[in-house]
Design a protein around this motif. Sequence first.
Motif, short mmCIF file in Angstrom:
data_model
loop_
_atom_site.label_atom_id
_atom_site.label_comp_id
_atom_site.label_asym_id
_atom_site.label_seq_id
_atom_site.Cartn_x
_atom_site.Cartn_y
_atom_site.Cartn_z
N GLU A 8 0.84 -1.21 0.00
CA GLU A 8 0.00 0.00 0.00
C GLU A 8 0.87 1.25 0.00
O GLU A 8 0.38 2.36 0.17
CB GLU A 8 -0.90 0.03 1.24
CG GLU A 8 -1.89 -1.10 1.32
CD GLU A 8 -2.65 -1.13 2.64
OE1 GLU A 8 -3.65 -1.85 2.70
OE2 GLU A 8 -2.25 -0.46 3.61
N LEU A 20 -0.05 4.32 -1.81
CA LEU A 20 -1.33 4.93 -1.42
C LEU A 20 -1.27 5.58 -0.05
O LEU A 20 -1.92 6.59 0.18
CB LEU A 20 -2.44 3.87 -1.38
CG LEU A 20 -2.70 3.10 -2.67
CD1 LEU A 20 -3.69 2.00 -2.42
CD2 LEU A 20 -3.17 4.05 -3.75
N ILE A 39 -9.29 -2.15 -0.11
CA ILE A 39 -9.32 -0.81 -0.68
C ILE A 39 -9.78 -0.92 -2.14
O ILE A 39 -9.23 -1.70 -2.91
CB ILE A 39 -7.94 -0.13 -0.57
CG1 ILE A 39 -7.55 0.04 0.90
CG2 ILE A 39 -7.96 1.23 -1.27
CD1 ILE A 39 -6.13 0.54 1.11
N SER A 40 -10.78 -0.14 -2.50
CA SER A 40 -11.46 -0.29 -3.78
C SER A 40 -10.56 -0.16 -5.01
O SER A 40 -10.84 -0.77 -6.04
CB SER A 40 -12.61 0.72 -3.89
OG SER A 40 -12.09 2.03 -3.77
N ILE A 41 -9.49 0.62 -4.92
CA ILE A 41 -8.63 0.77 -6.11
C ILE A 41 -7.56 -0.31 -6.19
O ILE A 41 -6.74 -0.30 -7.11
CB ILE A 41 -7.99 2.19 -6.16
CG1 ILE A 41 -7.13 2.44 -4.93
CG2 ILE A 41 -9.05 3.24 -6.33
CD1 ILE A 41 -6.39 3.76 -4.98
N ARG A 42 -7.58 -1.27 -5.29
CA ARG A 42 -6.61 -2.38 -5.31
C ARG A 42 -7.15 -3.51 -6.20
O ARG A 42 -7.45 -4.61 -5.75
CB ARG A 42 -6.35 -2.88 -3.89
CG ARG A 42 -5.81 -1.85 -2.91
CD ARG A 42 -4.42 -1.39 -3.22
NE ARG A 42 -3.51 -2.45 -3.58
CZ ARG A 42 -2.90 -3.24 -2.70
NH1 ARG A 42 -3.08 -3.10 -1.42
NH2 ARG A 42 -2.09 -4.19 -3.12
N ARG A 74 -20.07 -0.69 0.31
CA ARG A 74 -18.84 0.08 0.41
C ARG A 74 -18.78 0.71 1.80
O ARG A 74 -19.81 1.02 2.40
CB ARG A 74 -18.80 1.20 -0.64
CG ARG A 74 -18.87 0.68 -2.09
CD ARG A 74 -17.64 -0.14 -2.45
NE ARG A 74 -17.65 -0.62 -3.83
CZ ARG A 74 -18.08 -1.82 -4.20
NH1 ARG A 74 -18.58 -2.65 -3.32
NH2 ARG A 74 -18.00 -2.18 -5.46
N PHE A 92 -12.97 4.69 4.16
CA PHE A 92 -11.64 4.34 4.60
C PHE A 92 -11.26 5.23 5.77
O PHE A 92 -11.31 6.45 5.66
CB PHE A 92 -10.62 4.51 3.47
CG PHE A 92 -9.25 4.02 3.83
CD1 PHE A 92 -8.90 2.70 3.65
CD2 PHE A 92 -8.30 4.88 4.38
CE1 PHE A 92 -7.64 2.23 4.00
CE2 PHE A 92 -7.04 4.43 4.73
CZ PHE A 92 -6.71 3.09 4.54
N VAL A 107 -3.20 9.86 2.63
CA VAL A 107 -3.44 9.41 1.27
C VAL A 107 -2.45 10.13 0.38
O VAL A 107 -2.40 11.35 0.37
CB VAL A 107 -4.90 9.73 0.85
CG1 VAL A 107 -5.12 9.34 -0.59
CG2 VAL A 107 -5.86 9.02 1.76
N GLN A 166 -6.01 10.43 -4.04
CA GLN A 166 -7.10 9.57 -4.48
C GLN A 166 -8.03 9.29 -3.31
O GLN A 166 -7.58 8.90 -2.25
CB GLN A 166 -6.56 8.23 -5.01
CG GLN A 166 -5.67 8.36 -6.21
CD GLN A 166 -4.98 7.04 -6.53
OE1 GLN A 166 -4.25 6.51 -5.72
NE2 GLN A 166 -5.23 6.53 -7.71
N LEU A 183 -10.25 7.17 -1.04
CA LEU A 183 -10.22 5.73 -0.80
C LEU A 183 -11.49 5.29 -0.10
O LEU A 183 -12.04 6.00 0.74
CB LEU A 183 -9.02 5.37 0.08
CG LEU A 183 -7.64 5.71 -0.47
CD1 LEU A 183 -6.56 5.32 0.53
CD2 LEU A 183 -7.40 5.03 -1.81
N GLU A 184 -11.94 4.10 -0.45
CA GLU A 184 -13.04 3.46 0.25
C GLU A 184 -12.80 1.96 0.21
O GLU A 184 -11.97 1.47 -0.56
CB GLU A 184 -14.40 3.80 -0.38
CG GLU A 184 -14.61 3.22 -1.76
CD GLU A 184 -15.99 3.54 -2.34
OE1 GLU A 184 -16.84 4.10 -1.64
OE2 GLU A 184 -16.20 3.19 -3.51
#
Length: 168
Positions: free
Chosen positions: A33, A36, A121-124, A142, A145, A153, A157, A159-160
């Motif tokens: 991470e 991020l 994490i949603s963008i992972r 959802r 974060f 961060v 971006q 994060l959620e």
Amino acid sequence: MITIATLEDISALEKLVNSAYRGETSKQGWTTEAELLSGKRITEDELSEIIKNKENTILKFTDNKTIIGCVLLVNKGNKIYLGMLTVSPNLQNSGIGKQLLKAAEVHALSLNLHKIVMTVISIREELIAWYKRHGFVDTGAREPFPLNGTDAVTHGQPLEFIVLEKTI
């Protein structure tokens, strides 16, 4: 060998988890991470509180007396929450994560619980895809974060968490 972590394991667990998620060493693995978030993923005090809570179990994967993997399992009454699945960065892609997932399922079934829920994490996207290949599905839920002051961060971006679930 996979066994239950104890208070004596806190220091080794803290080093392992932080090395796999944050900082330069984490970049050796694919679950980092570091791009991020900054700061520690977990502290020894937080691990102590987790282990002392009877609803929690941390399974540790040990090889030659060294902890090289772990997973947190939280009894939520009707399901198990799975978190902090960690494998040493230089040992990722060696099957340890799969073995820890299987041990998590065995633990859940020993408590007569047939659902495992987790957040990612949603963008992972690559990590979400890995869990989906292991039977987890996106619930559509959802969660925000949590930024606790030590984490920043880095690329601005938002994060959620995406909520994933598996029925076993």
